[in-house]
Scaffold this motif. Structure first.
Motif, PDB file in Angstrom:
ATOM      1  N   UNK D  33       0.836  -1.203   0.000  1.00  0.00           N
ATOM      2  CA  UNK D  33       0.000   0.000   0.000  1.00  0.00           C
ATOM      3  C   UNK D  33       0.868   1.250   0.000  1.00  0.00           C
ATOM      4  N   UNK D  34       1.992   1.186   0.722  1.00  0.00           N
ATOM      5  CA  UNK D  34       2.911   2.312   0.775  1.00  0.00           C
ATOM      6  C   UNK D  34       3.499   2.639  -0.591  1.00  0.00           C
ATOM      7  N   UNK D  35       3.775   1.604  -1.360  1.00  0.00           N
ATOM      8  CA  UNK D  35       4.339   1.784  -2.698  1.00  0.00           C
ATOM      9  C   UNK D  35       3.408   2.645  -3.560  1.00  0.00           C
ATOM     10  N   UNK D  43      -3.785  10.414  -4.862  1.00  0.00           N
ATOM     11  CA  UNK D  43      -4.888   9.464  -4.737  1.00  0.00           C
ATOM     12  C   UNK D  43      -4.955   8.927  -3.310  1.00  0.00           C
ATOM     13  N   UNK D  44      -6.037   9.253  -2.577  1.00  0.00           N
ATOM     14  CA  UNK D  44      -6.167   8.717  -1.222  1.00  0.00           C
ATOM     15  C   UNK D  44      -6.415   7.206  -1.258  1.00  0.00           C
ATOM     16  N   UNK D  45      -6.024   6.542  -0.210  1.00  0.00           N
ATOM     17  CA  UNK D  45      -6.087   5.082  -0.168  1.00  0.00           C
ATOM     18  C   UNK D  45      -7.444   4.523  -0.597  1.00  0.00           C
ATOM     19  N   UNK D  46      -8.524   5.055  -0.007  1.00  0.00           N
ATOM     20  CA  UNK D  46      -9.850   4.492  -0.275  1.00  0.00           C
ATOM     21  C   UNK D  46     -10.266   4.664  -1.734  1.00  0.00           C
ATOM     22  N   UNK D  47      -9.697   5.675  -2.419  1.00  0.00           N
ATOM     23  CA  UNK D  47     -10.098   5.943  -3.807  1.00  0.00           C
ATOM     24  C   UNK D  47      -9.576   4.889  -4.778  1.00  0.00           C
ATOM     25  N   UNK D  48      -8.611   4.081  -4.333  1.00  0.00           N
ATOM     26  CA  UNK D  48      -8.073   3.058  -5.231  1.00  0.00           C
ATOM     27  C   UNK D  48      -9.124   2.055  -5.685  1.00  0.00           C
ATOM     28  N   UNK D  49     -10.214   1.950  -4.914  1.00  0.00           N
ATOM     29  CA  UNK D  49     -11.257   1.016  -5.337  1.00  0.00           C
ATOM     30  C   UNK D  49     -11.914   1.469  -6.635  1.00  0.00           C
ATOM     31  N   UNK D  50     -11.706   2.730  -7.012  1.00  0.00           N
ATOM     32  CA  UNK D  50     -12.267   3.216  -8.275  1.00  0.00           C
ATOM     33  C   UNK D  50     -11.313   3.026  -9.449  1.00  0.00           C
ATOM     34  N   UNK D 213      -3.645  -2.283  -6.279  1.00  0.00           N
ATOM     35  CA  UNK D 213      -4.247  -1.828  -5.027  1.00  0.00           C
ATOM     36  C   UNK D 213      -5.692  -1.394  -5.312  1.00  0.00           C
ATOM     37  N   UNK D 214      -6.624  -2.033  -4.656  1.00  0.00           N
ATOM     38  CA  UNK D 214      -8.029  -1.707  -4.863  1.00  0.00           C
ATOM     39  C   UNK D 214      -8.712  -2.531  -5.943  1.00  0.00           C
ATOM     40  N   UNK D 215      -7.918  -3.278  -6.680  1.00  0.00           N
ATOM     41  CA  UNK D 215      -8.448  -3.975  -7.857  1.00  0.00           C
ATOM     42  C   UNK D 215      -9.567  -4.970  -7.528  1.00  0.00           C
ATOM     43  N   UNK D 216      -9.380  -5.715  -6.435  1.00  0.00           N
ATOM     44  CA  UNK D 216     -10.378  -6.753  -6.154  1.00  0.00           C
ATOM     45  C   UNK D 216     -11.644  -6.172  -5.514  1.00  0.00           C
ATOM     46  N   UNK D 217     -11.558  -4.923  -5.036  1.00  0.00           N
ATOM     47  CA  UNK D 217     -12.647  -4.361  -4.231  1.00  0.00           C
ATOM     48  C   UNK D 217     -13.946  -4.156  -4.996  1.00  0.00           C
TER      49      UNK D 217
END
Lengths: 103, 103, 166, 278
Positions: D33-35, D43-50, D213-217
């Motif tokens: 996640x840090x990478x 891009x904030x962490x939670x936005x990766x789901x988009x 990151x976020x791909x499976x969400x």
């Protein structure tokens, strides 16, 4: 579950906005299936929206309208609880109709 | 790294041309198919079977069935060469994947 | 490619739909078989079939509106993407600032058949409609609006790329 | 034959040597996640789901219009109907899951200590069917994807919470998934990471590659190119084919482990499935 219609109708400021998603393959007649056979054209031709029985929009669709079509429009008037009717007929003569109330 | 891989793929495509010069019989075609099959089994066990390998094997089996032993042998040798390349790739990756990992 | 700012973390309308579906409420999942007040099916005879099989803008407009004379107008606003993320689902909408609009049509000039859809707009319904159409390849998309018997239009070139990761 | 065995034996030696360093999922998660957070600071962490929509305004605008009334709405509705339909023995899917199957999708894939295997939600749905005398469904699309879409929708917004227990079998499955994710394969010599880590956010022809990151969400997913809803496994099969590799079986250990690793890397991100993509 074959002929579902999802409807949102919301009234505000003296007008009503209708959004609908209609389950239909809308096959264009240009696409082949996995076996290489052309999937015959199958699409909605006429769709009608009514408010308390009066037509508020008539759509004429061709094969270039997307699968599971979406439409959004608005009309003057309409209040919470009023019935919105939606009905369609496709090129094979199949039909579906539903009714929903304005939120 | 990528360039090295591409080189390998090219070699793989050249191999069958050389092999087709030999005189093919039903027995030699069958043994070429068996050899390719063994290599493919190994590739599959390493989770790296190439689509081209499977396609070449299909060609080989079809040619054998049709009595075209030369074509069958050529395709089988091709399949084995491709399978060997994917095995090489998988073997190398057993150590190299770590370099791509994010830590 | 750099990331863009102003992100939407979640989509409220999406939530609404999910919640409505889950609750089976008014937002409304309806099945025709169950809905008692279902309207009668529209008449297929009104369908302008001829307008849907034309290969040019002129022939299409002639078949649909009885005239092919059309004027580009800033009073017709059209929204379509510059690049379609997938040609199968391209959101296109128009909004006409004109009196007495009675009908409208959306054309994709390089599709096999030019006309994608058309609408009959009765009085009281606003001449602004959003729908989703298919584009076979990069093409000019035209929104035509009939106002007081005259045709006015807006158009936009929409690029359709191959879906790279199908 | 003997030779083949020797070759095999020597091949197996390599991963054994690697396994000497214990897998550390928690440390991996932080690094992973840090990478991305460092690479895309806006891009904030939670936005990766988009996914790709953080990187292309044009695509994001179209997506916003599409999810206004999302095309997966029918899958969710159908999935609910299927979920509530009784099996021949009178039981429903709810009987197979904690909390009646509602709001639990974020805990899958789950490690099953009984079988020592990873169980993704789709496999759990099929297990439930078999336990109640029904036949298995396809793990890629159709009814099972619809049921998954409905179940996932009831977890909307809940943080992903995949657990890798202190069980050597679970750790081995996690490690196998990680190795699969980073290993190049297929004639094109690509790994999952080639596209979804190294090239994340860049264009591949018309599409923007989604970061891992976020791909499976947002799975299951309605893809316009599919024209319907498909599961994560369906995407695995598609990606393998894209790099010219034969896909694994839909319920293979390889795919289960891959889903385990990838979803674990998304721990803490909100469930956003079902989703819509081009």
């Amino acid at each position: 579950m074959a002929h579902q219609i999802l409807v949102h109708a919301m009234s505000s400021g003296g007008s009503t906005t209708v959004e609908a998603l209609i389950k239909h393959p809308m096959d264009s007649g240009f696409v082949k299936d996995k076996a290489g056979k052309i999937i015959p054209a199958h699409y909605i031709e006429v769709i009608e929206f009514t408010h308390k029985g009066k037509i508020v929009l008539t759509g004429y669709w061709g094969p270039a309208v997307s699968k599971n079509p979406f439409i959004k429009f608005s009309f003057k008037g309409g209040k919470s609880g009023d019935p919105i009717g939606i009905s369609w007929v496709d090129n094979k003569g199949e039909t579906a109709a539903t009714s929903s109330n304005i939120m | 790294m990528k360039g090295f891989r591409c080189g390998l793929v090219l070699v793989g495509l050249l191999v069958p041309v050389a092999a087709s010069a030999a005189v093919a019989s039903k027995a030699s075609a069958a043994s070429a198919i068996a050899a390719a099959q063994a290599e493919m089994k190994l590739a599959a066990s390493m989770q790296d079977q190439w689509i081209a390998t499977v396609a070449a094997m299909k060609d080989a089996r079809l040619a054998l069935k049709q009595g075209d032993f030369a074509a069958a042998e050529t395709a089988a040798v091709h399949a084995k060469a491709l399978a060997s390349l994917s095995v090489e790739q998988a073997k190398a990756q057993r150590a190299l994947w770590v370099n791509e990992a994010v830590h | 490619m750099t990331e863009i700012e102003g992100l939407i973390l979640s989509a409220p309308s999406r939530r609404t739909v999910l919640a409505a579906v889950a609750a089976g409420t008014a937002a409304g999942l309806m099945r025709p078989a169950l809905s008692f007040a279902a309207a009668a099916a529209p008449r297929a005879s009104s369908y302008p079939a001829k307008a849907f099989i034309q290969h040019s803008q002129d022939a299409t407009l002639q078949a649909m509106f009885g005239t092919s004379s059309v004027t580009a107008s800033a009073d017709v606003k059209m929204d379509a993407p510059d690049i379609a993320e997938n040609g199968a689902v391209v959101p296109v909408s128009f909004d006409a600032n004109a009196p007495k609009v009675t009908a409208a049509a959306i054309l994709a000039l390089d599709n096999p058949f030019v006309m994608a859809c058309a609408y009959k707009i009765p009085e009281g319904t606003s001449p602004a409609i959003a729908s989703r159409i298919k584009l076979g390849k990069t093409t000019k998309v035209v929104s035509v609006v009939q106002s007081g018997g005259k045709l006015m239009s807006a158009s936009k070139q929409v690029k359709v790329t191959l879906g790279g990761c199908g | 034959m003997k030779l083949a065995l020797i070759v095999l034996a020597s091949l197996w030696a390599a991963p054994l040597a690697q396994a000497a360093s214990q897998p550390d999922p928690a440390a991996d998660l932080q690094g992973f996640q840090g990478y991305f957070l460092k690479r895309f600071p806006k891009v904030p962490l939670a936005a990766y789901v988009n996914g790709p929509y953080n990187f292309s305004k044009s695509e994001r605008d179209q997506w916003k219009q599409i999810i206004e009334f999302p095309p997966y709405a029918f899958a969710v509705a159908d999935g609910k109907t299927l979920f509530d339909t009784k099996f021949a023995n009178g039981k429903t899917y709810a009987s197979c899951f904690p909390n009646g199957g509602i709001g639990i999708a974020q805990t899958y894939p789950m490690f099953d200590a009984k079988t020592g295997r990873v169980v993704p939600l789709g496999v759990a749905i099929n297990r439930c069917r078999v336990a109640n005398g029904a036949a298995k469904l396809s793990l890629t699309t159709g009814k099972l994807a619809d049921i998954e879409a409905y179940m996932t929708s009831t977890s909307d917004g809940k943080p992903i919470d995949v657990v890798v227990p202190h069980d050597p079998r679970a750790l081995a499955a996690y490690q196998a998934g990680k190795e699969y994710f980073y290993s190049r394969r297929g004639q094109l010599n690509f790994s999952c990471a080639s596209c979804h880590v190294q090239a994340a956010g860049m264009h591949l022809r018309g599409d923007v590659l989604a970061p891992a990151l976020g791909l499976t969400a947002s799975f299951p997913l309605y893809r316009s190119s599919w024209g319907d809803v498909g599961t994560l496994v369906r995407r695995f099969i598609g990606c393998n084919k894209k790099v010219k590799a034969e896909p694994e079986a839909a319920d293979s250990t390889a795919y289960r482990d891959l889903a385990y690793f990838m979803t674990y890397m998304n721990n803490g991100l909100p469930i956003a499935g079902p989703g819509a993509r081009p």
